[in-house]
Scaffold this motif. Structure first.
Motif, PDB file in Angstrom:
ATOM      1  N   SER A 189     -14.973  18.104  -5.698  1.00 25.56           N
ATOM      2  CA  SER A 189     -14.450  19.196  -6.514  1.00 25.56           C
ATOM      3  C   SER A 189     -14.491  18.750  -7.969  1.00 25.56           C
ATOM      4  O   SER A 189     -14.302  17.575  -8.267  1.00 25.56           O
ATOM      5  N   THR A 190     -14.727  19.678  -8.841  1.00 28.25           N
ATOM      6  CA  THR A 190     -14.880  19.366 -10.259  1.00 28.25           C
ATOM      7  C   THR A 190     -13.578  19.644 -10.990  1.00 28.25           C
ATOM      8  O   THR A 190     -12.984  20.705 -10.845  1.00 28.25           O
ATOM      9  N   ASN A 191     -13.129  18.652 -11.756  1.00 28.13           N
ATOM     10  CA  ASN A 191     -11.949  18.801 -12.603  1.00 28.13           C
ATOM     11  C   ASN A 191     -12.429  18.900 -14.043  1.00 28.13           C
ATOM     12  O   ASN A 191     -12.798  17.902 -14.655  1.00 28.13           O
ATOM     13  N   ALA A 192     -12.483  20.111 -14.577  1.00 27.46           N
ATOM     14  CA  ALA A 192     -12.983  20.341 -15.933  1.00 27.46           C
ATOM     15  C   ALA A 192     -11.818  20.621 -16.868  1.00 27.46           C
ATOM     16  O   ALA A 192     -10.936  21.407 -16.539  1.00 27.46           O
ATOM     17  N   GLN A 193     -11.794  19.954 -18.003  1.00 27.39           N
ATOM     18  CA  GLN A 193     -10.756  20.157 -19.000  1.00 27.39           C
ATOM     19  C   GLN A 193     -11.402  20.170 -20.375  1.00 27.39           C
ATOM     20  O   GLN A 193     -12.558  19.764 -20.548  1.00 27.39           O
ATOM     21  N   GLN A 194     -10.644  20.635 -21.361  1.00 17.99           N
ATOM     22  CA  GLN A 194     -11.108  20.636 -22.737  1.00 17.99           C
ATOM     23  C   GLN A 194      -9.941  20.323 -23.661  1.00 17.99           C
ATOM     24  O   GLN A 194      -8.799  20.651 -23.371  1.00 17.99           O
ATOM     25  N   VAL A 195     -10.254  19.647 -24.763  1.00 17.33           N
ATOM     26  CA  VAL A 195      -9.243  19.220 -25.726  1.00 17.33           C
ATOM     27  C   VAL A 195      -9.670  19.711 -27.102  1.00 17.33           C
ATOM     28  O   VAL A 195     -10.810  19.454 -27.516  1.00 17.33           O
ATOM     29  N   PRO A 196      -8.811  20.421 -27.841  1.00 15.96           N
ATOM     30  CA  PRO A 196      -9.156  20.767 -29.223  1.00 15.96           C
ATOM     31  C   PRO A 196      -9.380  19.496 -30.036  1.00 15.96           C
ATOM     32  O   PRO A 196      -8.542  18.594 -30.026  1.00 15.96           O
ATOM     33  N   ILE A 197     -10.498  19.407 -30.706  1.00 18.15           N
ATOM     34  CA  ILE A 197     -10.841  18.175 -31.407  1.00 18.15           C
ATOM     35  C   ILE A 197      -9.847  17.878 -32.516  1.00 18.15           C
ATOM     36  O   ILE A 197      -9.639  16.716 -32.880  1.00 18.15           O
ATOM     37  N   VAL A 198      -9.181  18.915 -33.046  1.00 17.18           N
ATOM     38  CA  VAL A 198      -8.203  18.686 -34.113  1.00 17.18           C
ATOM     39  C   VAL A 198      -6.975  17.956 -33.579  1.00 17.18           C
ATOM     40  O   VAL A 198      -6.222  17.350 -34.352  1.00 17.18           O
TER      41      VAL A 198
END
Length: 270
Positions: A131-140
């Motif tokens: 299963s894929t755990n995808a996340q994102q973080v604001p670069i700021v």
């Protein structure tokens, strides 16, 4: 034939059964192998002088008696320490539009490699096999980026990129594992986060000093102005005026003619 890599003194131990790939070079910070050192040893062959590391006498000590010749038989010459350490890696794929950096982790097992991508506003990372755990973080929100590299990772030319992210309840550490060219990744993530923070600070300063909204924000409606009612003089009591006139006449301030004329004016307004 059971060929084995014979790690020289001062080098990090190689994983069990590991053999250098074609074009491999040691790290320049590692000491040079002793003269006559065998980098490859055949465990199946008899342990003769050809399979043993060359021994050197300590400095200033002269061996007693004739020294037997050391036979230097090895499949490859000792590798000089001057060339830079570089493990060949696959060329980076062409980046998508808007993507500043992208990488795929290279774990030792080859399973569960993470996939990472950086844009001017976001850092994306995906992990998982089933299963894929995808996340994102604001670069700021990226406060700091650092590099961690074990001896084995250093020999393989990969490293862990440690990303410190500021959250509402504190800091979170995100690890980008087994990244090829890790120093390049640390540099570009740090530079992008710094530029994003400067842009955010500029937007805040613009809104503070000029009262203008930041680009993309709606314009605030003008303040409502309440107009005051026009001033009107308070009504005058004619009886009070007549009483004051009588007092002025009795005091001698007004003559009888002035009193009579003023009294007639007040009575005309009734």
């Amino acid at each position: 034939m059971a060929l084995r890599f014979n790690t020289p003194p001062g080098w990090p131990p190689a994983p069990e059964g590991w053999l250098p790939p074609a074009g491999w070079q040691p790290d320049p910070s590692w000491p040079a192998p002793p003269a006559g050192w065998q980098l490859f040893v055949d465990d199946a062959a008899p342990h003769t002088a050809a399979n043993l590391p060359a021994m050197r006498s300590p400095a200033g000590v002269t061996p007693q008696g004739p020294r037997p010749d050391v036979i230097d038989v090895h499949p490859m010459a000792p590798v000089p320490a001057s060339p830079p350490a570089a493990v060949p890696v696959s060329p980076s794929p062409a980046l998508e539009p808007g993507v500043l950096w992208a990488a795929t982790g290279q774990p030792l097992t080859g399973i569960g490699a993470g996939r990472y991508k950086l844009t001017a506003t976001m850092l994306y990372f995906e992990r998982g096999v089933l299963s894929t755990n995808a996340q994102q973080v604001p670069i700021v929100d990226v406060a700091d980026v650092d590099l961690r590299q074990s001896i084995t990772q250093k020999a393989r030319g990969v490293g862990n990129v440690m990303v410190k992210v500021q959250r509402s309840n504190g800091f979170e550490l995100v690890v980008l594992e087994d990244i090829p060219e890790p120093r390049k990744a640390v540099s570009i993530i740090n530079e992008t986060a710094h530029a994003a923070r400067l842009a955010q600070q500029d937007r805040m300063n613009t809104r503070h000093y000029s009262g203008l909204p930041a680009p993309g924000e709606p314009m605030a409606p003008p303040p409502q102005v309440t107009r005051a009612a026009p001033w009107a003089p308070a009504p005058v009591d004619p009886i009070a005026q007549l009483r004051q006139l009588g007092e002025l006449r009795d005091a001698g301030i007004l003559t009888e003619e002035e009193f009579t004329a003023k009294k007639a004016e007040i009575l005309s307004r009734l």
